[in-house]
Design a protein around this motif. Structure first.
Motif, mmCIF file in Angstrom:
data_model
loop_
_atom_site.group_PDB
_atom_site.id
_atom_site.type_symbol
_atom_site.label_atom_id
_atom_site.label_comp_id
_atom_site.label_asym_id
_atom_site.label_seq_id
_atom_site.Cartn_x
_atom_site.Cartn_y
_atom_site.Cartn_z
ATOM 1 N N SER A 47 0.804 -1.221 0.000
ATOM 2 C CA SER A 47 0.000 0.000 0.000
ATOM 3 C C SER A 47 0.838 1.273 0.000
ATOM 4 C CB SER A 47 -0.961 -0.001 1.182
ATOM 5 O OG SER A 47 -0.225 -0.024 2.391
ATOM 6 N N THR A 48 2.138 1.172 0.320
ATOM 7 C CA THR A 48 3.017 2.345 0.274
ATOM 8 C C THR A 48 3.812 2.403 -1.032
ATOM 9 O OG1 THR A 48 4.938 1.275 1.306
ATOM 10 C CG2 THR A 48 3.287 2.240 2.797
ATOM 11 N N GLY A 49 3.600 1.426 -1.916
ATOM 12 C CA GLY A 49 4.315 1.390 -3.182
ATOM 13 C C GLY A 49 5.620 0.628 -3.145
ATOM 14 N N GLU A 50 5.915 0.009 -1.992
ATOM 15 C CA GLU A 50 7.161 -0.760 -1.860
ATOM 16 C C GLU A 50 7.048 -2.103 -2.573
ATOM 17 O OE1 GLU A 50 10.203 0.014 -0.428
ATOM 18 O OE2 GLU A 50 9.335 2.028 -0.343
ATOM 19 N N PHE A 51 8.118 -2.480 -3.264
ATOM 20 C CA PHE A 51 8.210 -3.762 -3.960
ATOM 21 C C PHE A 51 8.130 -4.900 -2.948
ATOM 22 C CE2 PHE A 51 10.811 -7.335 -5.299
ATOM 23 C CZ PHE A 51 10.336 -7.588 -6.573
ATOM 24 N N THR A 52 7.288 -5.898 -3.250
ATOM 25 C CA THR A 52 7.134 -7.051 -2.370
ATOM 26 C C THR A 52 7.519 -8.352 -3.054
ATOM 27 O OG1 THR A 52 5.344 -5.936 -1.198
ATOM 28 C CG2 THR A 52 5.477 -8.301 -0.916
ATOM 29 N N GLY A 53 7.204 -8.477 -4.337
ATOM 30 C CA GLY A 53 7.528 -9.704 -5.048
ATOM 31 C C GLY A 53 7.314 -9.550 -6.540
ATOM 32 N N GLU A 54 7.817 -10.519 -7.287
ATOM 33 C CA GLU A 54 7.695 -10.496 -8.740
ATOM 34 C C GLU A 54 7.649 -11.910 -9.279
ATOM 35 O OE1 GLU A 54 11.185 -9.470 -11.471
ATOM 36 O OE2 GLU A 54 9.922 -7.662 -11.575
ATOM 37 N N VAL A 55 6.803 -12.122 -10.282
ATOM 38 C CA VAL A 55 6.753 -13.387 -11.012
ATOM 39 C C VAL A 55 6.675 -13.071 -12.499
ATOM 40 C CG1 VAL A 55 5.705 -14.751 -9.153
ATOM 41 C CG2 VAL A 55 4.239 -13.590 -10.810
ATOM 42 N N VAL A 56 6.994 -14.064 -13.306
ATOM 43 C CA VAL A 56 6.898 -13.951 -14.757
ATOM 44 C C VAL A 56 5.617 -14.651 -15.186
ATOM 45 C CG1 VAL A 56 7.999 -14.554 -16.947
ATOM 46 C CG2 VAL A 56 9.401 -13.917 -14.977
ATOM 47 N N THR A 57 4.873 -14.017 -16.094
ATOM 48 C CA THR A 57 3.633 -14.637 -16.543
ATOM 49 C C THR A 57 3.922 -15.917 -17.327
ATOM 50 O OG1 THR A 57 3.567 -13.264 -18.551
ATOM 51 C CG2 THR A 57 2.334 -12.470 -16.625
ATOM 52 N N SER A 58 2.996 -16.856 -17.192
ATOM 53 C CA SER A 58 3.110 -18.153 -17.869
ATOM 54 C C SER A 58 2.818 -17.999 -19.357
ATOM 55 C CB SER A 58 2.102 -19.125 -17.261
ATOM 56 O OG SER A 58 0.777 -18.731 -17.618
ATOM 57 N N ASP A 59 2.879 -19.093 -20.068
ATOM 58 C CA ASP A 59 2.543 -19.091 -21.495
ATOM 59 C C ASP A 59 1.106 -18.634 -21.721
ATOM 60 O OD1 ASP A 59 5.074 -20.009 -22.080
ATOM 61 O OD2 ASP A 59 4.456 -22.110 -22.295
ATOM 62 N N GLU A 60 0.254 -18.797 -20.710
ATOM 63 C CA GLU A 60 -1.150 -18.381 -20.777
ATOM 64 C C GLU A 60 -1.348 -16.964 -20.237
ATOM 65 O OE1 GLU A 60 -0.265 -21.299 -19.077
ATOM 66 O OE2 GLU A 60 -0.515 -22.541 -20.842
ATOM 67 N N GLY A 61 -0.248 -16.260 -19.912
ATOM 68 C CA GLY A 61 -0.332 -14.892 -19.410
ATOM 69 C C GLY A 61 -0.742 -14.792 -17.949
ATOM 70 N N ILE A 62 -0.660 -15.894 -17.213
ATOM 71 C CA ILE A 62 -1.156 -15.960 -15.832
ATOM 72 C C ILE A 62 -0.053 -15.644 -14.828
ATOM 73 C CG2 ILE A 62 -2.125 -17.519 -14.083
ATOM 74 C CD1 ILE A 62 -3.447 -19.003 -16.473
ATOM 75 N N PHE A 63 -0.446 -14.934 -13.757
ATOM 76 C CA PHE A 63 0.437 -14.705 -12.618
ATOM 77 C C PHE A 63 -0.359 -14.909 -11.335
ATOM 78 C CE2 PHE A 63 -1.379 -10.563 -13.583
ATOM 79 C CZ PHE A 63 -1.771 -10.101 -12.334
ATOM 80 N N ARG A 64 0.353 -15.187 -10.232
ATOM 81 C CA ARG A 64 -0.308 -15.413 -8.941
ATOM 82 C C ARG A 64 0.618 -15.011 -7.809
ATOM 83 N NH1 ARG A 64 -0.982 -20.731 -9.082
ATOM 84 N NH2 ARG A 64 -2.918 -20.495 -10.206
ATOM 85 N N PHE A 65 0.012 -14.384 -6.790
ATOM 86 C CA PHE A 65 0.719 -14.052 -5.560
ATOM 87 C C PHE A 65 -0.093 -14.538 -4.377
ATOM 88 C CE2 PHE A 65 2.023 -10.630 -8.480
ATOM 89 C CZ PHE A 65 3.399 -10.736 -8.382
ATOM 90 N N PHE A 66 0.593 -14.953 -3.333
ATOM 91 C CA PHE A 66 -0.017 -15.233 -2.033
ATOM 92 C C PHE A 66 0.375 -14.043 -1.166
ATOM 93 C CE2 PHE A 66 0.530 -19.215 -4.156
ATOM 94 C CZ PHE A 66 -0.667 -19.862 -3.912
ATOM 95 N N ALA A 67 -0.618 -13.280 -0.730
ATOM 96 C CA ALA A 67 -0.341 -12.000 -0.085
ATOM 97 C C ALA A 67 -1.092 -11.887 1.237
ATOM 98 C CB ALA A 67 -0.776 -10.859 -1.008
ATOM 99 N N ALA A 68 -0.674 -10.935 2.054
ATOM 100 C CA ALA A 68 -1.418 -10.603 3.267
ATOM 101 C C ALA A 68 -2.708 -9.897 2.852
ATOM 102 C CB ALA A 68 -0.578 -9.700 4.164
#
Length: 102
Positions: A47-68
């Motif tokens: 919420s403050t704009g700080e970087f938390t994580g990064e993933v690369v999208t799959s062949d289907e353009g999908i991304f996922r994060f497990f977040a608070a």
């Protein structure tokens, strides 16, 4: 399939080991028109704009994060110098879904 930082494979379905009763999940798809965008970077910013994580999208353009639980920003960096931010709210027991059109 490309993965980031030991993240599980980015697939349309949650792995069977995910207990949604205990997790807040943010999942999305990056598309250009009707075509999924593979190889884009999806960044999770708090919420403050700080970087938390990064993933690369799959062949289907999908991304996922497990977040608070709480408010987050997804920043997608796609081929061609495209950068798009999307706001989303994560909650325990839910999959917060977003489609990012570039």
């Amino acid at each position: 399939m490309t993965q980031g930082c030991a993240a599980p494979a980015q697939t349309a379905h949650l792995p069977a080991t995910v207990d949604l009763a205990r997790e807040a999940v943010i999942q999305g798809t990056v598309v250009r028109g009707d075509v999924p965008v593979a190889g884009a970077y999806a960044r999770l910013l708090d919420s403050t704009g700080e970087f938390t994580g990064e993933v690369v999208t799959s062949d289907e353009g999908i991304f996922r994060f497990f977040a608070a639980p709480g408010d987050w920003t997804i920043r997608v960096l796609a081929p061609g110098g495209v950068s798009i931010d999307s706001s989303i709210t994560a909650a325990i027991g839910e999959v917060a879904a977003v489609e990012v059109a570039i």
